[in-house]
Design a protein around this motif. Structure first.
Motif, short mmCIF file in Angstrom:
data_model
loop_
_atom_site.label_atom_id
_atom_site.label_comp_id
_atom_site.label_asym_id
_atom_site.label_seq_id
_atom_site.Cartn_x
_atom_site.Cartn_y
_atom_site.Cartn_z
N GLY A 114 0.80 -1.23 0.00
CA GLY A 114 0.00 0.00 0.00
C GLY A 114 0.83 1.27 0.00
N ALA A 115 2.15 1.15 0.24
CA ALA A 115 2.98 2.37 0.28
C ALA A 115 3.13 2.99 -1.10
N VAL A 116 3.12 2.15 -2.13
CA VAL A 116 3.20 2.64 -3.51
C VAL A 116 1.94 2.18 -4.23
N SER A 117 1.30 3.11 -4.93
CA SER A 117 0.08 2.76 -5.67
C SER A 117 0.37 1.66 -6.68
N ARG A 118 -0.58 0.72 -6.80
CA ARG A 118 -0.46 -0.33 -7.80
C ARG A 118 -1.10 0.08 -9.12
N PHE A 119 -1.63 1.30 -9.19
CA PHE A 119 -2.28 1.71 -10.44
C PHE A 119 -1.26 1.66 -11.58
N GLY A 120 -1.57 0.88 -12.60
CA GLY A 120 -0.66 0.75 -13.74
C GLY A 120 0.29 -0.43 -13.64
N LEU A 121 0.23 -1.16 -12.56
CA LEU A 121 0.99 -2.41 -12.43
C LEU A 121 0.06 -3.54 -12.85
N VAL A 122 0.43 -4.28 -13.86
CA VAL A 122 -0.44 -5.38 -14.32
C VAL A 122 -0.48 -6.43 -13.22
N ALA A 123 -1.68 -6.71 -12.74
CA ALA A 123 -1.83 -7.51 -11.53
C ALA A 123 -1.46 -8.96 -11.75
N PHE A 124 -0.69 -9.50 -10.82
CA PHE A 124 -0.45 -10.94 -10.73
C PHE A 124 -1.25 -11.42 -9.52
N SER A 176 11.14 7.41 -2.23
CA SER A 176 10.44 8.63 -1.78
C SER A 176 9.59 9.20 -2.90
N VAL A 177 10.11 9.12 -4.13
CA VAL A 177 9.38 9.68 -5.27
C VAL A 177 8.09 8.90 -5.54
N ILE A 178 8.18 7.58 -5.48
CA ILE A 178 7.01 6.78 -5.91
C ILE A 178 6.03 6.50 -4.79
N ALA A 179 6.43 6.65 -3.53
CA ALA A 179 5.52 6.33 -2.43
C ALA A 179 4.52 7.46 -2.21
N GLY A 180 3.39 7.11 -1.66
CA GLY A 180 2.39 8.12 -1.33
C GLY A 180 1.02 7.75 -1.84
N PRO A 181 0.00 8.47 -1.38
CA PRO A 181 -1.37 8.09 -1.70
C PRO A 181 -1.73 8.27 -3.18
N THR A 216 -6.30 0.37 -2.24
CA THR A 216 -5.47 -0.29 -1.23
C THR A 216 -4.22 0.53 -0.91
N ALA A 217 -4.05 1.69 -1.57
CA ALA A 217 -2.90 2.54 -1.28
C ALA A 217 -3.11 3.20 0.08
N LEU A 218 -2.03 3.34 0.83
CA LEU A 218 -2.13 3.97 2.14
C LEU A 218 -2.54 5.43 1.97
N PRO A 219 -3.44 5.92 2.82
CA PRO A 219 -3.98 7.26 2.59
C PRO A 219 -3.04 8.41 2.97
#
Lengths: 485, 495
Positions: free
Chosen positions: B199-209, B231-236, B242-245
């Protein structure tokens, strides 16, 4: 159609699964518009076409509408809920699974009250209400060797409402659907328009010995495109099952399809061919709490429901039961009626007859709902006032309302432009009365011979001569004076 | 602190050079492309190199620098992206034939963040098909070779991302980790790989396994670089429920070389019981290094970390989710598809011919595990075991700040050695799966090489949300180990 009945020792056990599309602005898990009738695949995006890498985000309006429906149906709403995946392959299901709710629905244990004979009500249980996404549409062009897929509908929010197996006849199933649709429309959650597919119904039916509590092999019937067809298909399948049982044969648990042209049900798939949907919790949408404040706000925001409104119309407004029921049957009619009353100064009963008469006729003629009729409630109230004051006949009032709807004029303008101010002047009316008497010696003779009805014919003649402008009470009075009554 | 080896150019130094106009972004990208040209024929780390796009972007960046508007924590830094992470305009095949020619119409959240900070996507890296594998041999296109020994695998599934960094082709890459797919190849290639808290990094755009396990994370050759990209990629991200808010902390600011007062848990599953003697020896030395840096080593032998259940529980959960996630690949809307006379044969032809053997094996296993009649015995039981993993780690973290041990029980193995033996291959992830099942942050940081010259990684696992502390602990180790910026010998040949 003669609906074959179950043999006297058997009773049907019927349950209905109803899907309604929620009237949201956008789809359940993406921002695409939820709109019927757009060009194919006009409202699609990476999410609702199932592109790799996308994720669903719950539409809060859909959740609110789903909860409102659950509350309107008297369901218990849980403190938290979740979504699940229902897995199956079909071209109009882009992800290969439908996001639905399996074991934690939005609502459990509600009911729909059916008005029975003689004021008694019958309570039909609503087992569960859950939220899910609609699939797209697969079109099979006749004579072609390909199919087309339209994903405008894919991802549109659906509410599935599953009744308890409480229904005991096709007629009762029909009445349940009418009452359910009324409640959902009152709660403003769905248009419930079967023609546009915003309400769909599957029926389950089995037979058992009357008085038994056993549940026998159940037949699910699909492809029911109208309430009337639900009733007809159930009646047909009850007859089919009865015949099988009478012949000592077993009823197979299967899914059948209603064939409207042939008026029969035909097998679609057997129990063995049923999908194994492999439900599991949707990992892209974590379980979430349903805030009690939201539930309370939605509960408080529900409009007065049909049963309460009916009671008020009869009890407080003094309307006849039939009139009250006709008004309360649809929230738009009832709301329109109440806005007319709010304009003030007219008896509830008089306004009711105009709403159920002229206004509904106008709506039907133009194929719109009552809210689409161009007669402002204040104008209708004004017309009703003129009638009450004797300044306008009922007949003339109808013409005035038609004129208002057509031209957008105010009531006074329409009356003036049609030249329909009522003729209440004795001298003016006396001429028409004398002419009517002279033209109808037979009616005069009949009246004199004691036939009271003949007087109505004479009043009608006066009205006709004045093109409806005569005050009918005054005409009657003048006729009676002339006839020496 | 040892000075980095010759071929290594850190992302941080590249960025500083570009920001201050000491080097143009164009020079950086041209040099990167030149290195890729020379090394890629031997390593096969990439499935696509975006030469034109990277140069065009470098020109934009240089114009910004000239205009005095240049900013960004990754300005001018070339970044390689695993092929299961979407980059608008580039292919995303997930190393599968079923997505041949597919160009996603959007970029992943993590990629958007990289671009927003001035990073340059240089290309898409090879991986096991849909992230399913531990050697990158399950790529439908080609195997990637370990830059330390070209006859060996780079690990997987993010093998291309790890190899590209180890060969010095890029300073940073993005990978994805479901059961170890960032950490294990990082260990086998001698680079750093970080799997953030779920949840620390958004999975949007990661093809789900496997949606409940997948996590995007950075790979690099220095902790400072890895912490910068993290630091760049983490965040809501509102697109991932499921990404951390809450916003992520600044991982770079949190780096500290000190381990004073830090308690490091050591468990025999991750140390003494590790299969390979050379790995055991290097991990033992690494723990000693941590102690020298001020950490207190706490033995957790009283705690059962359930490692023996990791592989079965993981393969039930991951394959069940995969069987559903991969259902969308039916060839009807995108991908090549296989024309057939009717619907059923279209499905069977497309999926039968275009998925690889390992993918089909996992779809079948997952479908079986979710089937009516087996669902409770397999899927539900695996979920209960998963809960036990979470509890076991919570129990362990009552007394320690981190758990440290091996990332992989063995160093890089030969190409072809395990590919016909899936069960042995699955055992490669036995030490990385537990943190995945529990959703915990974990990093693999190089701790030396075996006598054969094969790299070994030290894994540091922290409690949920302790991403900053995990990176800082690895940073302290890196400072002491003197291995910062150590690339494969092959990288030095073209330095």
């Amino acid at each position: 159609m003669t609906a074959p009945r179950a043999a006297p020792d058997l009773e049907p056990v019927i349950g209905l699964e109803v899907h309604v599309q929620l009237a949201t602005r956008s789809k359940l898990f993406c921002a695409c518009r939820n709109e019927y009738g757009a060009a194919p695949n006009a409202h699609v995006c990476p999410v609702c076409t199932g592109q790799p890498g996308v994720l669903p985000v719950l539409n809060e309006q859909a959740l609110s509408l789903g909860l409102s429906a659950a509350l309107a149906l008297g369901c218990e709403v849980p403190a938290s809920t979740k979504f699940d995946r229902k897995n199956y392959f079909y071209p109009d299901l882009p992800k290969g699974y439908q996001i639905s709710q399996y074991d934690r629905p939005l609502g459990l244990g509600g009911a729909v009250e059916l008005a029975g004979d003689g004021g008694a009500t019958r309570r039909v249980g609503v087992a569960r209400v859950h939220l899910e996404e609609d699939a797209g549409k697969t079109l099979h062009p006749p004579g072609e060797n390909y199919s087309l897929v339209d994903l405008n509908r894919a991802g549109v929010p659906l509410l599935e409402i599953v009744s308890a197996p409480d229904l005991r006849s096709p007629e009762e199933a029909h009445r349940y659907l009418v009452a359910l649709k009324r409640t959902l429309r009152y709660a403003r959650v769905s248009e419930c328009d079967m023609e546009k597919g915003s309400l769909r119904c599957d029926a389950n039916v089995s037979l058992r010995a009357r008085g038994s509590s056993a549940l026998n092999a159940r037949v699910e019937i699909k492809n029911l495109n109208s309430f009337r067809n639900v009733e007809r298909a159930l009646a047909h399948d009850i007859a089919r099952q009865t015949t099988l049982l009478a012949a000592g044969e077993a009823v197979l648990q299967e899914t059948r399809m209603w064939r409207e042209e042939e008026e029969c049900t035909a097998p679609l798939r057997s129990k063995e061919e049923e999908h194994d949907y492999r439900y599991f919790p949707e990992p892209d949408l974590p379980e979430f709490a349903i805030p009690p404040e939201l539930v309370e706000r939605l509960r408080a925001g529900l409009p007065e429901m049909p049963a309460a409104r009916l009671e008020r119309y009869i009890g407080r407004l003094g309307l006849p039961a039939e009139t009250a029921a006709a008004l309360a049957a649809d929230w738009e009619v009832a709301d329109y009626y109440e806005r007319c009353l709010a304009a003030g100064g007219v008896p509830a009963r008089a306004v009711a007859s105009f709403v159920l008469g002229a206004v509904l006729q106008e709506a039907n003629a133009r194929h719109v709902s009552v809210s689409g009729v161009n007669i402002p409630p204040a104008s209708l109230a004004e017309v009703a006032r003129l009638v009450e004051a004797g300044a306008l006949s009922h007949q003339a009032a109808r013409k005035v309302l038609a004129e208002i709807a057509a031209s957008g004029q105010s009531a006074a303008q329409a009356v003036a432009s049609l030249g329909l101010e009522q003729v209440s002047d004795r001298a003016q009316l006396a001429v028409a009365v004398d002419a009517a008497l002279a033209a109808a010696p037979v009616a005069v003779a009949q009246y004199r011979a004691g036939k009271q009805n003949a007087l109505n014919a004479l009043v009608g003649a006066v009205m006709k001569a004045t093109r409806g402008k005569a005050d009918p009470k005054l005409a009657r009075q003048l006729l009676l004076e002339r006839l020496g009554a | 602190m040892t000075s980095p080896a010759g071929a290594f150019r850190s992302a941080v130094s590249i960025r500083d050079d570009v920001v201050h106009g000491r080097r143009s972004a164009r020079e950086v990208i041209e040099e990167t492309l030149a290195r890729i040209d020379r090394l890629e024929p031997r390593v096969d780390a990439f499935l696509a190199v975006d030469r034109a796009g990277a140069l065009a972007r470098a020109a934009e960046i240089d114009a910004e620098v000239t205009a005095g508007r240049a900013q960004g924590r990754l300005l001018g830094v070339p970044v390689a992206v695993k092929d299961n992470i979407c980059v608008r305009g580039l292919p995303a095949t997930c190393a599968s034939r079923i997505l041949a020619g597919y160009h996603p119409p959007f970029s992943a959240h993590a990629v958007e963040r990289v671009l927003a900070e001035g990073g340059v996507v240089i290309g898409k890296t090879n991986c096991d098909e849909f992230g399913m594998g531990s050697s990158t041999e399950n790529s439908a296109y080609k195997p990637t070779r370990n830059p330390h020994d070209l006859e060996r695998v780079p690990g997987g599934s993010s093998g291309g991302s790890a190899a590209a960094v180890a060969a010095g082709m890029v300073p940073l890459s993005l990978g994805s980790d479901t059961g170890g797919s960032i950490r294990q190849p990082a260990s086998l290639c001698g680079v750093i790989g970080f799997k953030p808290t779920f949840g620390a990094v958004s999975r949007f755009g990661l093809v789900a396994f496997a949606s409940s396990l997948d996590q995007i994370g950075p790979l690099g050759a220095s902790l400072l670089d890895v912490a910068t990209l993290a630091s760049v990629i983490a965040g809501p991200d509102a697109r991932d429920s499921t990404a951390l808010p809450r916003p992520a902390p600044d991982f770079v600011a949190a780096l500290s070389p000190s381990l004073e007062g830090v308690r490091i848990g050591v468990h025999r599953d991750y140390v003494e019981d590790v299969a390979d003697a050379a790995v055991r020896a290097l991990i033992g030395r690494a723990l000693e290094t941590l102690r020298e840096a001020g950490a207190r080593i706490v033995h957790l032998d009283g705690v059962d970390l359930l490692s023996r259940y990791a592989v079965p529980a993981y393969y039930l959960v991951a394959n069940s989710e995969a069987s559903s996630n991969l259902a969308r690949f039916d060839g009807l809307r995108y991908g090549p598809g296989a024309g057939a006379p009717d619907l059923l044969s279209t499905y069977t032809a497309t999926r039968g011919r275009l998925f690889g053997e390992e993918v089909k094996r996992r779809i079948l296993l997952g479908t079986f595990a979710l089937s009516s009649g087996y669902h409770d015995a397999y899927y539900l039981k695996a979920l209960r075991v998963r809960r036990l993993f979470i509890e076991a780690f919570q129990e362990a973290f009552r007394n320690v700040d981190f758990i440290a041990g091996a990332t992989s029980p063995i160093p890089a193995f030969a190409l072809g050695e395990k590919i016909d033996d899936p069960v042995t291959m699955y055992q490669c992830d036995v030490l990385t799966i537990p943190a995945s099942l529990a959703g915990l942050p974990a990093v693999s940081v190089p701790c030396g090489r075996t006598p054969q010259g094969l790299p070994v990684g030290l894994q540091i696992i922290g409690p949920a949300l302790a991403d900053a502390r995990v990176l800082s602990c690895a940073f302290a180790f890196e400072q002491r180990s003197g291995l910062m910026g150590t690339l494969a010998p092959l990288a030095e040949e073209v330095a």
